[in-house]
Design a protein around this motif. Structure first.
Motif, PDB file in Angstrom:
ATOM      1  N   UNK A 239      -5.727 -10.320  11.148  1.00 54.18           N
ATOM      2  CA  UNK A 239      -5.221 -10.636   9.909  1.00 54.18           C
ATOM      3  C   UNK A 239      -5.356 -12.162   9.659  1.00 54.18           C
ATOM      4  N   UNK A 240      -5.620 -12.630   8.594  1.00 52.88           N
ATOM      5  CA  UNK A 240      -5.623 -14.064   8.156  1.00 52.88           C
ATOM      6  C   UNK A 240      -3.945 -14.345   7.832  1.00 52.88           C
ATOM      7  N   UNK A 241      -3.445 -15.258   8.610  1.00 54.65           N
ATOM      8  CA  UNK A 241      -2.384 -15.836   8.630  1.00 54.65           C
ATOM      9  C   UNK A 241      -2.135 -17.317   8.245  1.00 54.65           C
ATOM     10  N   UNK A 242      -3.323 -17.717   7.927  1.00 52.08           N
ATOM     11  CA  UNK A 242      -3.499 -19.105   7.488  1.00 52.08           C
ATOM     12  C   UNK A 242      -2.299 -19.836   6.423  1.00 52.08           C
ATOM     13  N   UNK A 243      -2.133 -18.840   5.363  1.00 49.66           N
ATOM     14  CA  UNK A 243      -1.135 -19.419   4.367  1.00 49.66           C
ATOM     15  C   UNK A 243       0.373 -19.211   5.012  1.00 49.66           C
ATOM     16  N   UNK A 244       0.579 -18.185   5.814  1.00 43.73           N
ATOM     17  CA  UNK A 244       1.949 -18.031   6.381  1.00 43.73           C
ATOM     18  C   UNK A 244       2.282 -19.313   7.318  1.00 43.73           C
ATOM     19  N   UNK A 245       0.961 -19.584   8.130  1.00 42.31           N
ATOM     20  CA  UNK A 245       1.555 -20.724   9.219  1.00 42.31           C
ATOM     21  C   UNK A 245       1.572 -21.997   8.373  1.00 42.31           C
ATOM     22  N   UNK A 246       0.742 -22.116   7.386  1.00 47.98           N
ATOM     23  CA  UNK A 246       1.119 -23.359   6.353  1.00 47.98           C
ATOM     24  C   UNK A 246       2.301 -23.554   5.994  1.00 47.98           C
ATOM     25  N   UNK A 247       3.012 -22.320   5.450  1.00 48.40           N
ATOM     26  CA  UNK A 247       4.093 -22.436   4.797  1.00 48.40           C
ATOM     27  C   UNK A 247       5.253 -22.469   5.603  1.00 48.40           C
ATOM     28  N   UNK A 248       5.050 -21.791   6.882  1.00 47.86           N
ATOM     29  CA  UNK A 248       6.040 -22.266   8.084  1.00 47.86           C
ATOM     30  C   UNK A 248       6.011 -23.618   8.582  1.00 47.86           C
ATOM     31  N   UNK A 249       4.904 -24.294   8.522  1.00 47.45           N
ATOM     32  CA  UNK A 249       4.763 -25.815   8.824  1.00 47.45           C
ATOM     33  C   UNK A 249       5.482 -26.725   7.880  1.00 47.45           C
ATOM     34  N   UNK A 250       5.084 -26.525   6.452  1.00 45.25           N
ATOM     35  CA  UNK A 250       5.872 -26.875   5.419  1.00 45.25           C
ATOM     36  C   UNK A 250       7.390 -26.814   5.657  1.00 45.25           C
ATOM     37  N   UNK A 251       7.829 -25.755   5.702  1.00 42.76           N
ATOM     38  CA  UNK A 251       9.248 -25.368   6.014  1.00 42.76           C
ATOM     39  C   UNK A 251       9.848 -26.211   6.941  1.00 42.76           C
ATOM     40  N   UNK A 252       9.212 -26.097   8.338  1.00 47.43           N
ATOM     41  CA  UNK A 252       9.527 -27.108   9.366  1.00 47.43           C
ATOM     42  C   UNK A 252       9.601 -28.598   9.006  1.00 47.43           C
ATOM     43  N   UNK A 253       8.613 -28.961   8.068  1.00 42.85           N
ATOM     44  CA  UNK A 253       8.435 -30.357   7.949  1.00 42.85           C
ATOM     45  C   UNK A 253       9.783 -30.652   6.908  1.00 42.85           C
ATOM     46  N   UNK A 254      10.109 -29.804   5.987  1.00 42.07           N
ATOM     47  CA  UNK A 254      11.233 -30.011   5.040  1.00 42.07           C
ATOM     48  C   UNK A 254      12.390 -29.952   5.656  1.00 42.07           C
ATOM     49  N   UNK A 255      12.611 -29.169   6.838  1.00 41.58           N
ATOM     50  CA  UNK A 255      13.985 -29.000   7.295  1.00 41.58           C
ATOM     51  C   UNK A 255      13.832 -30.296   8.349  1.00 41.58           C
ATOM     52  N   UNK A 256      13.157 -30.733   8.967  1.00 46.05           N
ATOM     53  CA  UNK A 256      13.235 -32.123   9.915  1.00 46.05           C
ATOM     54  C   UNK A 256      13.530 -33.102   8.716  1.00 46.05           C
ATOM     55  N   UNK A 257      12.752 -33.348   7.581  1.00 47.59           N
ATOM     56  CA  UNK A 257      13.241 -34.002   6.635  1.00 47.59           C
ATOM     57  C   UNK A 257      14.344 -34.154   6.274  1.00 47.59           C
ATOM     58  N   UNK A 258      15.132 -32.809   5.790  1.00 44.06           N
ATOM     59  CA  UNK A 258      16.577 -32.821   5.525  1.00 44.06           C
ATOM     60  C   UNK A 258      17.538 -33.282   6.715  1.00 44.06           C
TER      61      UNK A 258
END
Length: 192
Positions: A166-185
């Motif tokens: 199963x392609x989970x590329x988009x989910x992994x990108x969204x998780x990475x973006x969420x981690x980045x935003x959480x770290x930024x906040x």
């Protein structure tokens, strides 16, 4: 007179024997009719069974061919691909022909990967493996992260493995973006 009586008795016995013969013939004909009816019912049941098997195969084939996940069926002893669904081409760009008859680690995105051989050995040992975030490369060089789940089973006295990809590329990108935003906040809160 005695001779006539014996002749009459013989005729009576002959008639009785003929009646018993006729009754036996009737029973035989009835038994043959019942046998023919049973054979017809058996043939009808066999036909229904064949139709049910064909319908089941058709349902399986439709599920296999329309699945929105990649599916590879392997010979669990050798790792050779015996079937690949059409979505594998959509997912990785390789045709079914490029998958069939080849071992998992000989195929484009899995090619030369020692990890593929190790995973296959683990599958042979445990009959089930699961990887999340397995990086694969498409035929045109794009990176795709996939969830890879494989189960071994017996079919026609042969061990097979079904690999669901199963392609989970988009989910992994969204998780990475969420981690980045959480770290930024969190950094913003810490600096305030």
């Amino acid at each position: 007179e005695q001779a006539r009586t014996r002749i009459e008795q013989a005729e009576t016995r002959t008639e009785a024997a003929e009646m018993r013969t006729e009754a036996a013939k009737t029973r035989i004909e009835q038994a043959e009719t019942r046998t023919e009816a049973a054979e017809i019912r058996t043939e009808a049941a066999e036909m229904r069974s064949v139709q049910a098997i064909l319908a089941s195969e058709l349902r399986y084939r439709r599920l296999f061919e329309t699945a929105q996940d990649g599916i590879l069926i392997l010979d669990a002893e050798t790792g050779q691909v015996v079937d690949a669904n059409p979505f594998m081409k959509d997912l990785l760009g390789y045709s079914q022909e490029e998958f069939l008859g080849r071992k998992l680690w000989e195929i484009g995105p899995f090619k030369g990967a020692g990890a593929s051989k190790i995973a296959f050995a683990e599958l042979q040992l445990k009959d089930r493996i699961r990887y999340e975030g397995l990086p694969l490369e498409t035929k045109d060089g794009q990176r795709v992260e996939v969830e890879f789940i494989s189960n071994a089973y017996l079919m026609d006295q042969k061990r097979r493995s079904q690999c669901n990809i199963r392609n989970i590329t988009e989910r992994k990108r969204a998780e990475e973006e969420l981690r980045w935003k959480t770290a930024f906040l969190e950094a913003q809160v810490d600096s305030a």
